[in-house]
Scaffold this motif. Structure first.
Motif, PDB file in Angstrom:
ATOM      1  N   THR A  45       0.837  -1.203   0.000  1.00 41.62           N
ATOM      2  CA  THR A  45       0.000   0.000   0.000  1.00 41.62           C
ATOM      3  C   THR A  45       0.869   1.251   0.000  1.00 41.62           C
ATOM      4  O   THR A  45       0.570   2.234  -0.681  1.00 41.62           O
ATOM      5  CB  THR A  45      -0.944  -0.018   1.216  1.00 41.62           C
ATOM      6  OG1 THR A  45      -1.664  -1.257   1.205  1.00 41.62           O
ATOM      7  CG2 THR A  45      -1.940   1.129   1.167  1.00 41.62           C
ATOM      8  N   ALA A  46       1.979   1.207   0.747  1.00 44.68           N
ATOM      9  CA  ALA A  46       2.880   2.368   0.800  1.00 44.68           C
ATOM     10  C   ALA A  46       3.453   2.647  -0.590  1.00 44.68           C
ATOM     11  O   ALA A  46       3.528   3.795  -1.029  1.00 44.68           O
ATOM     12  CB  ALA A  46       4.001   2.117   1.808  1.00 44.68           C
ATOM     13  N   LYS A  47       3.830   1.602  -1.303  1.00 44.41           N
ATOM     14  CA  LYS A  47       4.381   1.799  -2.642  1.00 44.41           C
ATOM     15  C   LYS A  47       3.314   2.355  -3.580  1.00 44.41           C
ATOM     16  O   LYS A  47       3.600   3.229  -4.409  1.00 44.41           O
ATOM     17  CB  LYS A  47       4.936   0.480  -3.192  1.00 44.41           C
ATOM     18  CG  LYS A  47       5.540   0.632  -4.579  1.00 44.41           C
ATOM     19  CD  LYS A  47       6.302  -0.602  -5.024  1.00 44.41           C
ATOM     20  CE  LYS A  47       6.802  -0.451  -6.449  1.00 44.41           C
ATOM     21  NZ  LYS A  47       7.538  -1.644  -6.918  1.00 44.41           N
ATOM     22  N   LEU A  86       1.228   6.582  -6.935  1.00 45.24           N
ATOM     23  CA  LEU A  86       0.069   7.410  -7.244  1.00 45.24           C
ATOM     24  C   LEU A  86       0.416   8.898  -7.129  1.00 45.24           C
ATOM     25  O   LEU A  86       0.041   9.714  -7.977  1.00 45.24           O
ATOM     26  CB  LEU A  86      -1.072   7.042  -6.285  1.00 45.24           C
ATOM     27  CG  LEU A  86      -2.477   7.455  -6.707  1.00 45.24           C
ATOM     28  CD1 LEU A  86      -2.821   6.867  -8.066  1.00 45.24           C
ATOM     29  CD2 LEU A  86      -3.484   6.978  -5.672  1.00 45.24           C
ATOM     30  N   ARG A  87       1.151   9.233  -6.065  1.00 49.46           N
ATOM     31  CA  ARG A  87       1.555  10.626  -5.880  1.00 49.46           C
ATOM     32  C   ARG A  87       2.390  11.082  -7.079  1.00 49.46           C
ATOM     33  O   ARG A  87       2.215  12.173  -7.623  1.00 49.46           O
ATOM     34  CB  ARG A  87       2.362  10.770  -4.592  1.00 49.46           C
ATOM     35  CG  ARG A  87       2.630  12.224  -4.208  1.00 49.46           C
ATOM     36  CD  ARG A  87       3.693  12.353  -3.124  1.00 49.46           C
ATOM     37  NE  ARG A  87       3.431  11.577  -1.929  1.00 49.46           N
ATOM     38  CZ  ARG A  87       4.134  10.501  -1.559  1.00 49.46           C
ATOM     39  NH1 ARG A  87       5.130  10.064  -2.312  1.00 49.46           N
ATOM     40  NH2 ARG A  87       3.853   9.875  -0.442  1.00 49.46           N
ATOM     41  N   ALA A  88       3.301  10.217  -7.518  1.00 49.81           N
ATOM     42  CA  ALA A  88       4.145  10.546  -8.675  1.00 49.81           C
ATOM     43  C   ALA A  88       3.283  10.814  -9.909  1.00 49.81           C
ATOM     44  O   ALA A  88       3.504  11.778 -10.639  1.00 49.81           O
ATOM     45  CB  ALA A  88       5.117   9.400  -8.938  1.00 49.81           C
ATOM     46  N   ALA A  89       2.282   9.945 -10.120  1.00 52.70           N
ATOM     47  CA  ALA A  89       1.448  10.083 -11.316  1.00 52.70           C
ATOM     48  C   ALA A  89       0.619  11.363 -11.257  1.00 52.70           C
ATOM     49  O   ALA A  89       0.479  12.065 -12.261  1.00 52.70           O
ATOM     50  CB  ALA A  89       0.531   8.869 -11.451  1.00 52.70           C
ATOM     51  N   PHE A 112      10.643  14.764 -14.119  1.00 52.37           N
ATOM     52  CA  PHE A 112      11.154  15.207 -12.825  1.00 52.37           C
ATOM     53  C   PHE A 112      10.036  15.245 -11.780  1.00 52.37           C
ATOM     54  O   PHE A 112      10.249  14.866 -10.625  1.00 52.37           O
ATOM     55  CB  PHE A 112      11.819  16.582 -12.945  1.00 52.37           C
ATOM     56  CG  PHE A 112      13.223  16.498 -13.477  1.00 52.37           C
ATOM     57  CD1 PHE A 112      14.214  15.845 -12.741  1.00 52.37           C
ATOM     58  CD2 PHE A 112      13.567  17.047 -14.689  1.00 52.37           C
ATOM     59  CE1 PHE A 112      15.506  15.748 -13.228  1.00 52.37           C
ATOM     60  CE2 PHE A 112      14.863  16.958 -15.177  1.00 52.37           C
ATOM     61  CZ  PHE A 112      15.828  16.310 -14.460  1.00 52.37           C
ATOM     62  N   GLU A 113       8.843  15.682 -12.189  1.00 50.84           N
ATOM     63  CA  GLU A 113       7.738  15.697 -11.236  1.00 50.84           C
ATOM     64  C   GLU A 113       7.415  14.283 -10.772  1.00 50.84           C
ATOM     65  O   GLU A 113       7.074  14.053  -9.612  1.00 50.84           O
ATOM     66  CB  GLU A 113       6.497  16.331 -11.875  1.00 50.84           C
ATOM     67  CG  GLU A 113       6.514  17.846 -11.886  1.00 50.84           C
ATOM     68  CD  GLU A 113       6.589  18.439 -10.485  1.00 50.84           C
ATOM     69  OE1 GLU A 113       5.849  17.988  -9.595  1.00 50.84           O
ATOM     70  OE2 GLU A 113       7.407  19.356 -10.292  1.00 50.84           O
ATOM     71  N   LEU A 120       9.529  10.062  -4.691  1.00 44.49           N
ATOM     72  CA  LEU A 120      10.484  10.143  -3.577  1.00 44.49           C
ATOM     73  C   LEU A 120       9.949  10.976  -2.403  1.00 44.49           C
ATOM     74  O   LEU A 120      10.561  11.001  -1.346  1.00 44.49           O
ATOM     75  CB  LEU A 120      11.802  10.762  -4.061  1.00 44.49           C
ATOM     76  CG  LEU A 120      12.583   9.936  -5.084  1.00 44.49           C
ATOM     77  CD1 LEU A 120      13.807  10.699  -5.551  1.00 44.49           C
ATOM     78  CD2 LEU A 120      12.971   8.593  -4.528  1.00 44.49           C
ATOM     79  N   ALA A 121       8.823  11.666  -2.618  1.00 42.25           N
ATOM     80  CA  ALA A 121       8.342  12.608  -1.597  1.00 42.25           C
ATOM     81  C   ALA A 121       8.027  11.888  -0.276  1.00 42.25           C
ATOM     82  O   ALA A 121       7.601  10.750  -0.287  1.00 42.25           O
ATOM     83  CB  ALA A 121       7.098  13.337  -2.099  1.00 42.25           C
TER      84      ALA A 121
END
Lengths: 655, 324
Positions: A115-117, A122-125, A647-648, A654-655
């Motif tokens: 779930t963490a991954k 998801l945040r990256a996307a 980059f985003e 990595l955030a």
């Protein structure tokens, strides 16, 4: 560049329990809803289903979504689905981005870590999709011609199917004749059809077909371009005989200064001899002789009387000065039917192949019992005697971790066929040594029973050793009969090794040439083992026959037909839409350093000296990104892989 | 009243000061147009003089050198307060420069090397520089030696950068002219062209369409032709990756570009980009052969990150948290 603001919808697929069984999708949905820009976040059992897609479409309309993120399976499977759904709802398809939380996550991780991954991905996307820009696909016409590589039964059948449907076909075969392995066989299992009787009409049909250009003694040496527009270079080796002038009268062979054939005859596995000028077998197609410069006196010394030239006379078909030529053809699709290579039996020293003269491979026996073979169809030992007992060893180079692990699929059946034919021709006692008898095809088991009833002996056991008897020189096969539970030693006159099937020796080079994948064994890899068995991962390139894996003639023909149908479907589409993820040069800042020009694998980049900048031809660019990475001043960018987007995504993960 | 200018140096070699001096007779034009209120290398002003100036009273401060010590950091912050525009002058201020390569080591390793291990050091007591030292009733203060070298922009907000090791006098003169005429570009800009050096290279025409380098040569290993692309001769020229504006001075001196003008505005990591582009020019598809070719390049970090390690996304050895 300032970060764009966008209204984003996030959709999380359960994929039944494939994802939801591992990842806490409810928690993931709640997390997604907190991400900047996310207007709506949902989870659903099957996002790819119609109701799932409707959810997205409804939200685009109701919430005015400007971006869509779908967290589900691999984009390979459903990127098209979700992009299309967005397009139908009026959103540019390239504003939709997929996150793979199945293959990259739930299938390979467990517990909270999964779930963490998923949260990180998801945040990256979500961060990257805000930077996505609308893109348009380009359309190019598909060339209405197909290249078929390999002229065995697979290539022949595919070529004829396409040609009969009105498609232009180039059939390229590296041997001097088409026919492949099937032309070497005597009979085919389980119906005992004469192989030549059913094959040669098809070979002739290939030669005569107005839609087929047949190039034998030729090899593909270069492939450029892409689906719909391949440019293929073919090397036509010199056969020192002008194909258009040779009428196949074979008088030159008769007239050769060598009165007797004395050179290794490839078609007959070396069991017979041929002259330097020869035709591989009587029904060869094309009926054009070929000169072997390695053995021809004229090529070796230049002092031959050239009686062949005299025999040819006014036809003037023989040309000792013939050079190889390189032809370039343009085709819309390619079918690879490059076949297999028989296992080299000498790799298993304890079977004595190459040591004891009366140990043969199955392919050699096919030639011996063939009426057109070196003995005129007489099955005889090296000394001319008829064998009174024959042992057939199954699984030679198959199902063995020391050689090849796979089952070659055809050896049990062709061993039964040979057992039948040997018994029929010689009346010899025949012993089959097998590990398991594999007869799963239509009418196969019945054939097994028939052969057993004919009195062929079956011994379930792997042969451990082949050695000559001290008394009479016969060969003793030693095996543990696992049904009897004891070791048996059976003396025979002749041993037949049922050699398995292997990828061609140059399969890796061919794979590279056509930019397709191989399995670890070296068989060409189909796109999907069940649902895309004749497609490859390279669009427009299809597979037929044993280059994809061992199979018998019926399966090969079926697959060749399927490959032809796939190619036909592609051609009949008329045009093809190209993905817009191409590279482009920022001309105003390009320094003209030319780093990119030589790197492009698709020759899509040219240098414009008058403007001192590089230019990408979008129709040729495949979006591989090589030039983007290499451009030292970052003056080449790529649609859908813009720096900001990448980059985003990195920052987001990595955030 | 003439606008006031300040020049200051931090962790630098003095070469950037030379660039100012190299204005030669043009320096008179500059002095005629501006008041130089602070320039430690040439004029006798003290820190207290600067502290006494009203905030924002200096039109522009040109600061060269990287930030390595507490004193340099304090001075940068002081000048930031007093100046309306701060210009990072030269590669060290802009991206860390050659002193920034020290970031490959932590402070302890550096001090140990210099004060104990170097062959020429005789220091049996193991004396090290200390920020506070008292003897005979007198106290001595020394700047603190930070664990890391930082670019100026990593310490204070910087308005403009002028690249180069050192910058050319022309770039300085242009910048001062732009300042005086109010024609400076948007804040944050680098005051040099945003294309790569190949654009202005005199050997541009001789660069082949396809380079396939099978051996990299160092300048002393070969007789360098004076009119042919240096990369085509196997010399590791970073011109394709480096910002133009230097007038190709090294090339004109028959030496390859070492990248002192840094990357274009579109590149985030000069070293990675230069390495990626150079690696793509190796003339082989065989992995072992590629490795052999690239092993010709001595000291890859020192080659590709010579001027930009502190500003790179991977800025060297992880800092020792206790150090600062």
């Amino acid at each position: 560049m300032t970060k764009p603001s966008a209204r984003i919808g996030v959709y999380i697929c359960h994929c039944g329990t494939n994802i939801a069984g591992t990842i806490n999708v409810a928690a993931l949905r709640e997390f997604a809803a907190t991400l900047p820009g996310v207007i709506v976040a949902r989870d659903y059992k099957y996002m790819c289903s119609d109701p799932g897609q409707e959810l997205i479409k409804a939200d685009i309309a109701q919430h005015g979504l400007e971006r869509v993120v779908v967290a589900a399976c691999s984009p390979h499977l459903h990127e098209h689905t979700f992009r299309t759904a967005c397009e139908e709802a009026g959103l540019n398809p390239y504003l939709c981005h997929m996150v793979n939380i199945r293959e990259h996550d739930s299938w390979v991780h467990s517990g909270e870590a999964a779930t963490a991954k998923a949260r990180d991905l998801l945040r990256a996307a979500v961060q990257r999709v805000a930077w996505n820009r609308p893109l348009e696909r380009r359309s190019i016409p598909i060339r209405q011609s197909v290249l078929v590589v390999g002229g065995g039964i697979a290539g022949i059948h595919a070529a004829l199917t396409l040609a009969n449907a009105g498609k232009k076909v180039y059939l390229v075969e590296r041997e001097p004749t088409i026919g492949g392995h099937m032309a070497m066989f005597d009979k085919t299992f389980p119906t005992l059809d004469c192989a030549a009787c059913i094959l040669t009409p098809k070979m002739t049909a290939v030669k005569d077909h107005p839609n087929i250009t047949l190039w034998t003694y030729s090899e593909v040496i270069g492939v450029e371009g892409f689906v719909g527009d391949f440019k293929v270079r073919v090397r036509r080796k010199p056969r020192y005989v002008i194909e258009d002038l040779c009428v196949g009268c074979l008088e030159c062979i008769e007239a050769c200064v060598y009165k007797q054939p004395k050179f290794y005859d490839e078609f007959n596995q070396g069991l017979g001899k041929r002259k330097p000028i020869y035709i591989p077998f009587p029904q060869a197609v094309p009926q054009v002789v070929v000169i072997d410069p390695e053995t021809c006196i004229e090529f070796k010394s230049g002092k031959c009387k050239k009686t062949c030239l005299e025999a040819c006379g006014e036809r003037q078909a023989i040309d000792f000065g013939q050079q190889e030529t390189i032809e370039t053809i343009e085709v819309g699709a390619i079918i690879l039917a490059t076949g297999y290579k028989a296992f080299d039996a000498s790799r298993i020293p304890y079977y004595g192949y190459g040591v004891y003269p009366n140990v043969y491979t199955a392919l050699e026996v096919e030639r011996l019992i063939n009426a057109a073979g070196p003995t005129g169809g007489e099955l005889v030992l090296r000394d001319g005697r008829k064998p009174r007992s024959v042992g057939i060893v199954h699984c030679v180079g198959s199902r063995d971790e020391h050689t090849n692990r796979w089952c070659s699929r055809v050896c049990c059946m062709y061993s039964l066929k040979l057992a039948h034919l040997v018994k029929e021709r010689t009346g010899a006692e025949v012993y089959n040594f097998y590990i398991d008898m594999r007869t799963p095809g239509k009418a196969f088991e019945e054939f097994y029973n028939r052969v057993a009833e004919e009195g062929v002996h079956f011994i379930r056991g792997k042969v451990a050793d082949v050695y000559p008897a001290e008394t009479d020189g016969r060969l003793i096969l030693r095996a543990e009969d696992t049904l009897l539970g004891q070791v048996r030693k059976i003396p025979v006159d002749m041993v037949i090794l049922a050699t398995g099937l292997e990828p061609q020796a140059d399969a890796t080079e061919v794979r590279r040439l056509f930019n397709i994948s191989c399995s670890s064994e070296g068989w060409f890899l189909e796109r999907h083992p069940k649902l895309a068995p004749v497609n490859t991962f390279t669009d427009g390139i299809f597979l037929a026959g044993c280059c994809q894996g061992p199979k018998d003639i019926p399966d090969t023909v079926a697959q060749a037909g399927a490959a032809a149908a796939e190619a036909m479907q592609l051609l009949d589409t008329g045009s093809i839409e190209l993905e817009p993820n191409t590279a482009y040069v920022l001309e105003e800042v390009c320094s003209g350093c030319k780093t990119c020009v030589g790197l492009c694998p698709y020759n899509a980049i040219s240098f414009l000296p008058e403007k001192n900048v590089a230019q990408v031809n979008e129709a040729l660019c495949k979006g591989c990104g090589t030039c983007v990475a290499a451009c030292p001043s970052a003056s080449i960018r790529q649609h859908l892989f813009e720096d900001e987007q990448i980059f985003e995504e990195v920052v987001g993960v990595l955030a | 009243m003439k606008p006031k200018l300040a020049f200051y140096w931090c962790a630098s070699c003095g070469g950037c000061e030379e660039a100012v001096v190299d204005l030669a007779e043009k320096v008179l034009d500059v002095v005629a147009a501006v008041d130089i209120v602070f320039w430690p290398v040439a004029l006798d002003f003290k820190r207290t003089d600067v502290e006494a100036m009203p905030d924002g009273s200096i039109a522009a401060a040109f600061i060269n050198g990287a930030i390595r010590t507490s004193e340099q950091e304090e001075m940068a912050k002081l000048l930031r307060r007093k100046a309306r525009i701060v210009v990072a002058f030269g590669a060290c201020a802009q991206t860390g420069g050659v002193p920034g390569l020290a970031n490959l080591y932590d402070r302890e390793s550096l001090l140990r090397a210099v004060y104990s291990e170097s062959p020429s050091t005789l220091n049996p007591e193991g004396t090290r520089p200390a920020p506070h030292y008292a003897t005979n009733g007198a106290a001595l203060e020394l700047p603190v030696f930070w664990d890391r070298v930082r670019a100026l922009g990593q310490v204070i907000p910087v308005d403009y950068s002028i690249p180069g090791c050192p910058p050319t006098p022309k770039l300085l003169a242009d910048a001062v002219a732009a300042l005086l005429t109010g024609s400076l570009p948007e804040r944050g800009a680098v005051l040099a062209p945003d294309k790569a050096l190949c654009e202005e290279c005199p050997r541009r025409e001789s660069k082949p369409d396809k380079l396939a380098i099978t051996r990299f040569r160092r300048p002393h290993e070969t007789l360098i032709e004076t009119d042919r692309c240096l990369l085509a001769q196997g010399l590791l020229c970073l011109g394709p990756a480096t910002r133009a504006g230097c007038e190709a001075r090294c090339i004109q001196g028959n030496m390859p570009c070492t990248g002192c003008f840094g990357a274009t505005s579109r590149v985030r990591d000069f070293g990675a980009k230069a390495l990626s582009s150079i690696a793509s020019l190796t003339g082989s598809n065989d992995e072992a052969e590629i490795i052999r070719i690239l092993e010709n390049i001595p000291d890859p970090v020192g080659t590709f990150y010579r001027y930009s390690l502190p500003a790179a996304p991977l800025p060297g050895k992880r800092p020792n948290r206790a150090g600062k």
